[in-house]
Design an enzyme around this catalytic site. Sequence first.
Site, short mmCIF file in Angstrom:
data_model
loop_
_atom_site.label_atom_id
_atom_site.label_comp_id
_atom_site.label_asym_id
_atom_site.label_seq_id
_atom_site.Cartn_x
_atom_site.Cartn_y
_atom_site.Cartn_z
N HIS A 120 50.12 -43.45 -21.76
CA HIS A 120 50.34 -42.98 -23.12
C HIS A 120 49.09 -42.33 -23.74
CE1 HIS A 120 54.26 -44.60 -22.84
NE2 HIS A 120 54.02 -45.83 -23.21
N HIS B 44 57.85 -43.75 -29.48
CA HIS B 44 57.94 -45.07 -28.85
C HIS B 44 58.57 -46.11 -29.78
CE1 HIS B 44 56.85 -48.23 -26.04
NE2 HIS B 44 56.28 -47.36 -25.23
N GLU C 122 62.55 -43.32 -24.39
CA GLU C 122 61.50 -42.33 -24.61
C GLU C 122 61.84 -41.05 -23.87
OE1 GLU C 122 57.75 -44.57 -23.50
OE2 GLU C 122 59.27 -46.11 -23.36
C1 GLA Z 1 56.10 -47.73 -21.95
C2 GLA Z 1 55.70 -48.03 -20.58
C3 GLA Z 1 55.76 -49.49 -20.40
C4 GLA Z 1 54.90 -50.21 -21.42
C5 GLA Z 1 55.30 -49.85 -22.77
C6 GLA Z 1 54.39 -50.45 -23.79
O1 GLA Z 1 57.44 -47.91 -22.13
O2 GLA Z 1 56.49 -47.39 -19.62
O3 GLA Z 1 55.36 -49.81 -19.11
O4 GLA Z 1 53.59 -49.84 -21.25
O5 GLA Z 1 55.30 -48.45 -22.89
O6 GLA Z 1 54.15 -51.79 -23.58
#
Ligand code: GLA
Length: 357
Positions: A111, A185, A323
Amino acid sequence: MLAPGGRTPVKNLFGKLADGTEIHSWSLENGGTRLKVLSYGGIVQSLEIPDRHGRHANVSLGFDTIEDYVAGSPYFGALIGRYGNRIGDGRFTLDGEACQVGVNDGVNSLHGGAEGFDSRVWDVEPFTAGSDVGLYLYRTSADGEMGYPGTLKVKVTYTLTEHGDWRIDYEATTDKVTVVNLTSHVYWNLAGESGGTIHDHELRIDASHFTPVDSGLIPTGELAEVAGTPFDFRRTKTVGEDIRVAHQQLLYAKGFDHNWVLDKGVTAEPVAVATLRDPSSGRAMTVSTTEPGMQFYSGNFLDATLVGTGGTVYRQGDGLCLETQHFPDSPNKPSFPSTVLRPGQVYRTTTVHSFEH
Ligand code: GLA
């Protein structure tokens, strides 16, 4: 003319960062949907929609204070950039140049790195346009920020339509070749953010393939068929139906945390790709996007250490993320749709969340 229920966005002080920077919350409402957005991380702090009896609930996990967000949020409600999801070892080559971006998830980059867009302060401007209300969020990410090349100018538009849909338009330009993959997110729980597990939510995803991962959740590069696996959501089923199947991919991720390869591919206009429904409240959401992929994350890492907006403890599976995105690790996977952005090009993607009750 604003439709009935539409309201000019209202700005309030939400709190201050340690250095004194004021963080504001913006409240907007249209078509029965109420949205509260922070200038910190572009975070959706709350999103309220009615149930089948017209009763509103906040269906997005979050915190009450800026201190909680700063102290450590698993990206609750945040805008994600520059690169949503993972890049293996945080390393890739672009036009022959080696790039190393921030590593913050074991050996990988997640991210956007340790200080991604989710923890940055955005410039926010309200607007009303016809029957829509919304916010423009602006941020310039300096050349080299978190290791990414190019000055990236980003504009994200959050719109609430007269039907209560929440639309996100992402735009970015660069002055050097770079990679971009922006997403949102929000952790959804359509029963309400303190409503307990999402395992009874019904989900449909229009995808015949997903991208399997290794133990570090980096795609192997394969596009695997969902047919005959727990990853088949082409026919609506509950999130919980297959989540305890002893499938290696579910073991790696402690549940669902994978990229679905949307059958429609990249499209110029948003196309409906997923529907989430909570049978108990009657609340439902359809996600439409221009993007080729969607990460469905079943809240596997929520571990009863965080207290949410409603004062309850978030446990594993208390929220789920959908997402919309380009595929994880695309900079290292030439066969995946490209995430490269060049000077002169404009990055543009759109995702719409439509609510029914
Ligand atoms: C995304 C990632 C997950 C995790 C979340 C936050 O969805 O794919 O693996 O890191 O963010 O916890």
